[in-house]
Design a protein around this motif. Structure first.
Motif, mmCIF file in Angstrom:
data_model
loop_
_atom_site.group_PDB
_atom_site.id
_atom_site.type_symbol
_atom_site.label_atom_id
_atom_site.label_comp_id
_atom_site.label_asym_id
_atom_site.label_seq_id
_atom_site.Cartn_x
_atom_site.Cartn_y
_atom_site.Cartn_z
ATOM 1 N N ILE A 1 0.852 -1.186 0.000
ATOM 2 C CA ILE A 1 0.000 0.000 0.000
ATOM 3 C C ILE A 1 0.888 1.236 0.000
ATOM 4 N N HIS A 2 0.619 2.140 -0.939
ATOM 5 C CA HIS A 2 1.373 3.382 -1.056
ATOM 6 C C HIS A 2 0.378 4.532 -1.255
ATOM 7 N N PHE A 3 0.448 5.565 -0.451
ATOM 8 C CA PHE A 3 -0.332 6.773 -0.697
ATOM 9 C C PHE A 3 0.153 7.886 0.216
ATOM 10 N N THR A 4 -0.257 9.103 -0.110
ATOM 11 C CA THR A 4 0.052 10.264 0.721
ATOM 12 C C THR A 4 -1.225 11.066 0.955
ATOM 13 N N VAL A 5 -1.236 11.804 2.046
ATOM 14 C CA VAL A 5 -2.315 12.747 2.328
ATOM 15 C C VAL A 5 -1.671 14.113 2.545
ATOM 16 N N GLU A 6 -2.009 15.054 1.670
ATOM 17 C CA GLU A 6 -1.481 16.411 1.754
ATOM 18 C C GLU A 6 -2.472 17.291 2.521
ATOM 19 N N PRO A 7 -2.009 18.433 3.056
ATOM 20 C CA PRO A 7 -2.938 19.371 3.694
ATOM 21 C C PRO A 7 -4.090 19.723 2.758
ATOM 22 N N GLY A 8 -5.312 19.648 3.265
ATOM 23 C CA GLY A 8 -6.486 20.000 2.478
ATOM 24 C C GLY A 8 -7.050 18.891 1.623
ATOM 25 N N ASN A 9 -6.368 17.732 1.555
ATOM 26 C CA ASN A 9 -6.885 16.607 0.772
ATOM 27 C C ASN A 9 -8.151 16.026 1.411
ATOM 28 N N TYR A 10 -8.960 15.411 0.556
ATOM 29 C CA TYR A 10 -10.139 14.661 1.003
ATOM 30 C C TYR A 10 -10.018 13.301 0.322
ATOM 31 N N LEU A 11 -9.544 12.316 1.073
ATOM 32 C CA LEU A 11 -9.282 10.986 0.535
ATOM 33 C C LEU A 11 -10.386 10.025 0.950
ATOM 34 N N CYS A 12 -11.007 9.392 -0.033
ATOM 35 C CA CYS A 12 -11.981 8.344 0.257
ATOM 36 C C CYS A 12 -11.330 6.982 0.039
ATOM 37 N N ILE A 13 -11.510 6.095 1.016
ATOM 38 C CA ILE A 13 -10.985 4.733 0.951
ATOM 39 C C ILE A 13 -12.147 3.814 0.618
ATOM 40 N N VAL A 14 -12.058 3.117 -0.507
ATOM 41 C CA VAL A 14 -13.160 2.306 -1.006
ATOM 42 C C VAL A 14 -12.682 0.880 -1.254
ATOM 43 N N GLY A 15 -13.636 -0.016 -1.476
ATOM 44 C CA GLY A 15 -13.329 -1.414 -1.747
ATOM 45 C C GLY A 15 -14.402 -2.299 -1.147
ATOM 46 N N GLU A 16 -14.361 -3.560 -1.528
ATOM 47 C CA GLU A 16 -15.384 -4.499 -1.065
ATOM 48 C C GLU A 16 -15.255 -4.751 0.438
ATOM 49 N N ASN A 17 -16.326 -5.270 1.038
ATOM 50 C CA ASN A 17 -16.257 -5.701 2.435
ATOM 51 C C ASN A 17 -15.133 -6.717 2.606
ATOM 52 N N GLY A 18 -14.388 -6.578 3.702
ATOM 53 C CA GLY A 18 -13.293 -7.501 3.953
ATOM 54 C C GLY A 18 -12.005 -7.172 3.236
ATOM 55 N N SER A 19 -11.973 -6.034 2.534
ATOM 56 C CA SER A 19 -10.763 -5.679 1.787
ATOM 57 C C SER A 19 -9.690 -5.047 2.669
ATOM 58 N N GLY A 20 -10.001 -4.762 3.942
ATOM 59 C CA GLY A 20 -8.979 -4.270 4.858
ATOM 60 C C GLY A 20 -9.031 -2.791 5.152
ATOM 61 N N LYS A 21 -10.146 -2.149 4.851
ATOM 62 C CA LYS A 21 -10.222 -0.693 5.023
ATOM 63 C C LYS A 21 -10.074 -0.284 6.494
ATOM 64 N N THR A 22 -10.841 -0.916 7.370
ATOM 65 C CA THR A 22 -10.763 -0.571 8.794
ATOM 66 C C THR A 22 -9.435 -1.017 9.387
ATOM 67 N N THR A 23 -8.907 -2.152 8.937
ATOM 68 C CA THR A 23 -7.602 -2.613 9.408
ATOM 69 C C THR A 23 -6.524 -1.595 9.055
ATOM 70 N N LEU A 24 -6.574 -1.048 7.854
ATOM 71 C CA LEU A 24 -5.625 -0.017 7.451
ATOM 72 C C LEU A 24 -5.744 1.199 8.352
ATOM 73 N N MET A 25 -6.968 1.652 8.611
ATOM 74 C CA MET A 25 -7.156 2.837 9.425
ATOM 75 C C MET A 25 -6.637 2.606 10.850
ATOM 76 N N LYS A 26 -6.882 1.433 11.407
ATOM 77 C CA LYS A 26 -6.400 1.130 12.753
ATOM 78 C C LYS A 26 -4.873 1.086 12.794
ATOM 79 N N THR A 27 -4.256 0.638 11.709
ATOM 80 C CA THR A 27 -2.797 0.623 11.644
ATOM 81 C C THR A 27 -2.244 2.038 11.595
ATOM 82 N N ILE A 28 -2.873 2.911 10.834
ATOM 83 C CA ILE A 28 -2.446 4.302 10.773
ATOM 84 C C ILE A 28 -2.559 4.964 12.140
ATOM 85 N N LEU A 29 -3.602 4.619 12.874
ATOM 86 C CA LEU A 29 -3.817 5.191 14.204
ATOM 87 C C LEU A 29 -2.900 4.593 15.266
ATOM 88 N N GLY A 30 -2.152 3.546 14.911
ATOM 89 C CA GLY A 30 -1.277 2.906 15.878
ATOM 90 C C GLY A 30 -1.968 1.883 16.753
#
Length: 237
Positions: A22-51
Motif C-alpha cells: 500500500i502506497h499513498f500520501t495525504v497532503e494538507p487540504g486533501n479529502y481521501l476516500c478509501i473504497v473497496g469491497e467488504n473484507g478488503s482491509g479498510k478498517t484494518t488499514l485505518m487502525k494501523t495508521i492510528l497505531g
C-alpha cells in the motif's frame, strides 16, 4: 509536505496480512476516500495508521509535529457508543483527553473550542442532553465534533453515514465538507457510497488485490475505477 506518507505498507493480524504493497500520501487540504469491497482491509488499514495495530511491513510516516495521537478519529457506530451515559458536552470535550496527559481538567480554551465545534456541527442546543437520547444523525454529528476537538489537521472517519437516513446523511456530508474546505482539515473517509466518494473527494484509495491510489479524475479514467463504479452505480462524468 505530506501530512501522512504510507510506503510499502502491509497490514493484518498477527502474521497474517490482509493487505500489502500500500502506497499513498495525504497532503494538507486533501479529502481521501478509501473504497473497496467488504473484507478488503479498510478498517484494518485505518487502525494501523492510528497505531492501534502494528504494521506487518512498511512505513507510516507523519509530518513533523503530527502523531497518531493527534488525529481526529470517528469510528464506526457501535452499541457501546449509542448507550454512552454522558451529556453531549461531555462527549465532545472528551476529544481533548489525549492532550490532557495527567491534567485532570479541561482548559478554558478547550471548553471554548468545544462550544465552537458543537456550533459548527449544529448540536450546541443539545449540549446538556444525554448522548444516548439522540438520534443516529445527531450522535454522529456529536462524534464528529469530538473528533474535531481531538485534531484539526487530519480527520479519519470510518463509514460516518452508516445507518443514517437520507437527510442525516446529506447533513453529515455537508459538515465534513465544511471542515475540509473552510477549516482546512484533511479528511480520510472509509465509505461504500461511491457517488459521494467521486463527488466529495479529491483522491481515492481503492483497496483490493492491487491497491490503487490517485485523484478522483484519474480513478474515473482507470480500468479499476470504471469497473467498480459501474458495479456500484457511481458517477462517471
Amino acid at each position: 509536505m505530506a501530512l501522512l506518507t504510507v510506503r510499502n505498507l502491509a497490514v493484518g493480524y498477527d502474521t497474517r496480512p490482509v493487505l500489502d504493497q500500500i502506497h499513498f500520501t495525504v497532503e494538507p487540504g486533501n479529502y481521501l476516500c478509501i473504497v473497496g469491497e467488504n473484507g478488503s482491509g479498510k478498517t484494518t488499514l485505518m487502525k494501523t495508521i492510528l497505531g492501534l495495530l502494528p504494521p506487518l511491513a512498511g512505513e507510516v510516516l507523519f509530518e513533523d509535529g503530527l502523531s497518531a495521537r493527534e488525529i481526529g478519529y470517528l469510528p464506526q457506530q457501535t452499541v457501546v457508543q449509542k448507550d454512552f451515559p454522558a451529556s453531549v458536552k461531555e462527549v465532545v470535550l472528551s476529544g481533548f483527553q489525549g492532550k490532557c496527559g495527567l491534567r485532570p481538567f479541561y482548559l478554558p480554551e478547550e471548553k471554548a473550542f468545544a462550544l465552537t465545534a458543537m456550533e459548527k456541527m449544529g448540536v450546541l442546543p443539545l449540549a446538556d442532553r444525554c448522548f444516548r437520547q439522540l438520534s443516529g444523525g445527531q450522535r454522529q454529528r456529536v462524534l464528529l465534533a469530538r473528533a474535531f476537538c481531538a485534531a484539526q489537521t487530519l480527520l479519519l472517519l470510518d463509514e460516518p453515514v452508516s445507518g443514517l437516513d437520507p437527510q442525516a446523511t446529506a447533513d453529515m456530508y455537508r459538515q465534513i465538507a465544511e471542515l475540509n474546505q473552510k477549516d482546512g482539515a484533511a479528511v480520510m473517509m472509509i465509505t461504500h457510497d461511491m457517488s459521494a466518494a467521486v463527488t466529495c473527494a479529491s483522491h481515492i484509495l481503492h483497496l483490493g488485490n492491487r491497491p490503487w491510489f490517485g485523484t478522483v479524475q484519474e480513478y474515473k479514467n482507470s480500468r479499476i475505477g470504471r469497473n467498480y463504479l459501474a458495479i456500484k452505480g457511481g458517477v462517471l462524468s
